[in-house]
Design a protein around this motif. Structure first.
Motif, mmCIF file in Angstrom:
data_model
loop_
_atom_site.group_PDB
_atom_site.id
_atom_site.type_symbol
_atom_site.label_atom_id
_atom_site.label_comp_id
_atom_site.label_asym_id
_atom_site.label_seq_id
_atom_site.Cartn_x
_atom_site.Cartn_y
_atom_site.Cartn_z
ATOM 1 N N THR A 1 1.821 -21.400 3.884
ATOM 2 C CA THR A 1 1.476 -21.255 5.249
ATOM 3 C C THR A 1 1.138 -22.573 5.918
ATOM 4 O OG1 THR A 1 -0.698 -21.081 4.558
ATOM 5 C CG2 THR A 1 0.624 -19.462 4.673
ATOM 6 N N GLU B 1 -1.076 -23.478 9.578
ATOM 7 C CA GLU B 1 -2.117 -22.928 9.768
ATOM 8 C C GLU B 1 -2.178 -24.045 11.186
ATOM 9 O OE1 GLU B 1 -4.802 -21.043 6.388
ATOM 10 O OE2 GLU B 1 -5.175 -22.943 7.944
ATOM 11 N N ASN C 1 5.521 -15.538 1.590
ATOM 12 C CA ASN C 1 5.579 -14.977 0.711
ATOM 13 C C ASN C 1 6.199 -14.676 -0.202
ATOM 14 O OD1 ASN C 1 4.663 -12.457 -0.300
ATOM 15 N ND2 ASN C 1 2.456 -13.897 -0.246
ATOM 16 N N GLY D 1 0.558 -14.535 12.360
ATOM 17 C CA GLY D 1 -0.873 -13.594 12.212
ATOM 18 C C GLY D 1 -2.277 -14.328 12.271
ATOM 19 N N ARG E 1 -5.867 -15.658 11.512
ATOM 20 C CA ARG E 1 -7.185 -16.156 10.564
ATOM 21 C C ARG E 1 -8.625 -16.822 11.135
ATOM 22 N NH1 ARG E 1 -3.369 -19.738 6.228
ATOM 23 N NH2 ARG E 1 -3.215 -17.165 5.211
ATOM 24 N N TYR E 2 -9.452 -16.025 10.711
ATOM 25 C CA TYR E 2 -11.058 -15.971 11.266
ATOM 26 C C TYR E 2 -12.612 -16.084 10.583
ATOM 27 C CZ TYR E 2 -14.405 -14.081 15.033
ATOM 28 O OH TYR E 2 -15.433 -14.646 15.875
ATOM 29 N N ASN F 1 -14.475 -14.264 5.834
ATOM 30 C CA ASN F 1 -12.728 -15.170 6.293
ATOM 31 C C ASN F 1 -11.976 -13.347 6.166
ATOM 32 O OD1 ASN F 1 -13.419 -17.824 6.057
ATOM 33 N ND2 ASN F 1 -13.608 -17.313 3.600
ATOM 34 N N ASP G 1 -8.144 -12.388 7.852
ATOM 35 C CA ASP G 1 -6.978 -12.716 7.795
ATOM 36 C C ASP G 1 -6.519 -11.147 8.232
ATOM 37 O OD1 ASP G 1 -3.680 -12.895 6.775
ATOM 38 O OD2 ASP G 1 -4.905 -14.731 5.660
ATOM 39 N N ARG H 1 -2.179 -9.888 8.858
ATOM 40 C CA ARG H 1 -1.243 -10.595 9.541
ATOM 41 C C ARG H 1 -0.592 -9.289 9.284
ATOM 42 N NH1 ARG H 1 0.146 -13.002 4.057
ATOM 43 N NH2 ARG H 1 -1.844 -14.078 4.405
ATOM 44 N N SER I 1 -7.675 -8.907 4.886
ATOM 45 C CA SER I 1 -8.146 -9.078 4.046
ATOM 46 C C SER I 1 -9.093 -9.362 4.134
ATOM 47 C CB SER I 1 -7.140 -9.892 3.156
ATOM 48 O OG SER I 1 -6.798 -11.498 3.766
ATOM 49 N N TYR J 1 -12.872 -10.347 -2.650
ATOM 50 C CA TYR J 1 -11.872 -10.664 -1.936
ATOM 51 C C TYR J 1 -11.212 -8.619 -1.418
ATOM 52 C CZ TYR J 1 -7.053 -11.285 -0.186
ATOM 53 O OH TYR J 1 -5.875 -11.493 0.169
ATOM 54 N N GLU K 1 -7.881 -6.515 0.398
ATOM 55 C CA GLU K 1 -7.061 -6.894 1.283
ATOM 56 C C GLU K 1 -6.341 -5.084 0.758
ATOM 57 O OE1 GLU K 1 -2.123 -8.402 1.024
ATOM 58 O OE2 GLU K 1 -4.013 -9.326 -0.523
#
Length: 742
Positions: free
Chosen positions: A610, A612, A626, A645, A647-648, A655, A657, A659, A669, A685, A687
């Motif tokens: 990716t 960013e 991907n 997507g 990310r924030y 974190n 994500d 998308r 996620s 994590y 998702e």
């Protein structure tokens, strides 16, 4: 016989070469005095030193760290030849000296860099007296030895003393400075772990500070910051401890103290009688008896001490975060020990700060650097005081003010008073400028008003005008701000007699106002003197708007600006019983590239590439490709999908994500890690990928599918580069192994 003759000849050659080198070094140290002109020859070399238990690469000036003390007389003329004997560029800035713009020493901005094998000549009149210093201004060279001291004797001696002694305090790391910066850029907490200044959850809970921790997490902060880097040694004149036994009882000694630390401010304390502070940043002040004194990076203070009849005075410098110290002893006999400075209690600080109405987390990067308003930023972040006349609110304001004073007032300058008026005529026009000091510890980006140097315009000022700058610190760290080529008034309680300085420390969440009269020309550097903050972007160019020196035609300013926006790269690899993983990241201030791969021994694979783009400190958009196997436990069918997507980094440090891929499948996620014990981290994590059959690829009769991926685990940090972990992943199963960071 021939063998013996050959050995004899080789020994003689070695002796001759050593003698020539020694003679050359002695020549280099010579000072030439021709009338009122003093000439120095400085040589900068690569070398190896052992200052903290390990032999490492360094740079020296005339064979020593720090470099030699340069002595001049006020009203005279200085000529300094600096030769670069290395294979990389270097530079020297004369910190605090009022010199012609071309000789200020900032490469590509005011002065040409000193190229390998070349000599640069600096020449300027000596308009002042006092204690100053010089240091490299190329990359991170200052950290590894490019610094030394300057003494300019006054035309008329106004302070009584018998002898003087220069004490240069500094910090030392055995790591390459570039490696230190990379560690900071990747968001590692290793230096806090190594120093014992981390705040794991078990300690927070034990101290009943969880509500304070939640407030910090809500504002995207782990804890109160004090200092960034672990240093194995702090030095005074190049050693951890110095003994000066030549001073006689009754002698008054002027201590010329310089903080040449790259990233460390110190608390100065003294044994014996309370010393008298007589000068700050080379300027005389109204003498004041003072023991415990904060000296920020790049500041200089002169104290008068009297050698006792029987005893050794200790002058101690304790690092601001309390993790180390260095001492010099003057005189003979029993030790007269300096005052201890207790180590700051970060959890107690968090509890006190949490009681204030304070908004932290001001962005180091704003969405639109062209349209950002520093006054709106100041209003939104920092200390909040009620405008209400309600007695209850007024009482709360008083409590906040007292709490703030107890925490941060120790960094003020009210004890400094100029012996002469420093104020300007009210007839002179004044330009007001607000600079909010902003930063991001997760990515180690530092800025002013949310704009790093690479995105900022010059600060335009005029000759014949007073420039008044309010420095509003919106971070939890102190920032020593230095303006090249000028002295400025630091406005304090002494009003018209406010002191003149070249460097001012701005305490956490505090405001300091400085002002100076425009009487120069050209462009001058203004920056945080924490070396890693400067390279992280906390700098500006102050410009009179006059034509650039034609001798700089071949040296574009963009070179020094680009130095604050370089790409840094790092990787980590997981090798475990149930899977292997690899992650590579390369990033500058706004742009980041990532490659991630996870492979389970049960033949499950996912990989992603990716790009960013950071639109703001906590928000970025991304796009990439991907790769993953479509059938579990089977690598025969690998599908490739494009993804886009955002990310924030959310409040509470999750974190996020969000998308969608080229098969129109939305995906969300969330991930988080928390240090629960010293060196021990839990992580998780989750998702969720949905397929609403928007691309009509699902089998007939099926309009919805979901795919859930999750993992959780425990990691123990063994060293800066190695961890051991155990985890469960619903794709790969349970297992354990090692993580390697490089």
């Amino acid at each position: 016989m021939k063998g013996i003759n050959l050995k004899f000849i080789l020994l003689m050659l070695a002796f001759v070469v050593t003698t020539i080198n020694y003679a050359q070094q002695k020549k280099d140290l010579l000072t030439e005095i021709k009338g009122d002109t003093t000439v120095y020859h400085l040589n900068i070399n690569k070398t190896k030193v052992n200052l903290a238990g390990k032999k490492v690469n360094a740079m020296s000036i005339n064979g020593s760290i720090p470099g030699p003390t340069l002595k001049f007389k006020e009203g005279g003329f200085a000529v300094i030849y600096v030769r670069n004997n290395m294979d990389v560029e270097t530079s020297v800035h004369w910190h605090g000296l009022l010199v012609p713009n071309y000789y200020d020493g900032v490469p590509y901005l005011t002065t040409p860099p000193i190229r390998p094998g070349h000599t640069e000549k600096y020449e300027f009149p000596l308009k002042q007296s006092g204690t100053y210093w010089y240091h490299g201004h190329t990359g991170l060279q200052e950290q590894i030895g490019v610094y030394g001291s300057i003494i300019i004797e006054p035309k008329e001696k106004k302070i009584a003393y018998d002898k003087d002694l220069v004490l240069v305090f500094s910090d030392w790391t055995n790591e390459k400075p570039s490696s230190v910066l990379k560690t900071l850029k990747r968001g590692s907490d290793w230096y806090n772990i190594k120093k014992g200044t981390s705040t794991p959850l078990n300690e927070v809970l034990k101290r009943r500070a969880f509500s304070a921790q939640l407030k910090f997490w809500k504002q995207r902060m782990e804890s109160a910051d004090i200092a960034d880097i672990y240093y194995p040694a702090f030095l005074v004149n190049g050693k951890s401890v110095q003994n000066y036994t030549d001073f006689k009882p009754g002698e008054k000694v002027r201590l010329r103290i310089i903080n040449a630390g790259a990233s460390t401010s110190f608390w100065l304390t003294f044994g014996g009688d309370t010393p008298t502070l007589v000068s700050a940043d080379g300027k005389n002040i109204v003498p004041v008896k003072r023991n415990k004194t904060f000296i920020a990076i790049a500041e200089t203070y002169d104290f008068i001490v009297t050698i006792p009849e029987n005893g050794r005075i200790e002058i101690r410098a304790t690092s601001q975060d309390g993790t180390g110290k260095t001492s010099a002893f003057l005189g003979t006999g029993k030790k007269l020990v300096a005052l201890d400075v207790p180590k700051p209690d970060k959890i107690e600080m968090m509890k006190k700060i949490a009681k204030m109405d304070m908004k932290m987390g001001a962005p180091a990067l704003v969405f639109n650097s062209r349209k950002s308003d520093p006054y709106k930023m100041m209003k939104k972040y920092g200390m909040k005081m009620s405008s209400s006349k309600n007695k209850k609110m007024a009482g709360m304001d008083m409590i906040m003010k007292r709490t703030s004073k107890n925490l941060f007032s120790k960094y003020n300058y009210d004890y400094l008073k100029s012996p002469n008026k420093t104020s300007f005529s009210k007839d002179i026009p004044v330009k007001n400028i607000l600079l909010n000091l902003t930063g991001n510890m997760q990515r180690y980006v530092w800025s002013l008003n949310g704009k790093p140097l690479s995105e900022a315009d010059k600060i335009k000022i005029k000759s014949g005008e007073v420039t008044r700058i309010t420095l509003n610190n919106l971070t939890m760290m102190s920032h020593p701000m230095h303006l090249h080529g000028h002295f400025f008034r630091v406005i304090n309680k002494n009003g018209d007699y406010s002191p003149l300085k070249h460097t001012v420390n701005v305490g956490p969440m505090q405001k300091v106002t400085i002002e100076f009269y425009g009487n120069e020309s050209g462009d001058w550097f203004f920056h945080c003197h924490i070396l890693y903050h400067l390279v992280g972007g906390m700098a500006r160019v102050v410009s009179y708007g006059t034509p650039r020196d034609t001798r700089l035609k071949m040296y574009p300013v963009s070179k020094i600006i680009d130095e604050t926006n370089r790409f840094y790269s790092w990787s980590n690899a997981d090798i475990a019983s149930h899977m292997i993983g690899f992650n590579f990241t390369t990033s500058n201030i706004r742009n980041q590239f990532n490659i991630t791969t996870e492979y389970g021994w049960n033949k499950n694979l996912e990989s992603e590439i990716t790009y960013e783009r950071y639109l703001q400190s906590y928000f970025r958009i991304f796009g990439g490709v991907n790769f993953e196997n479509t059938s579990k436990d089977n690598l025969n069918n690998i599908t490739t999908t494009a993804v886009i997507g955002m990310r924030y980094l959310t409040p509470y440090l999750f974190n996020l994500d969000v998308r969608i891929d080229s098969k129109l499948r939305p995906d969300i996620s969330l991930s988080r890690s928390i240090m629960i014990f010293p060196r021990t981290v839990i992580f998780g994590y989750y998702e969720y990928k949905a397929n609403f059959n928007w691309s009509n690829k699902l089998p007939s009769g099926i309009n919805y599918q979901k795919d859930i991926t999750w993992n959780s685990g425990l990691e123990y940090i063994i060293s800066k580069n190695i961890s051991v972990f155990g985890s469960y992943d619903n794709r790969f199963g349970a297992g354990g192994g090692f993580s390697f960071r490089f």
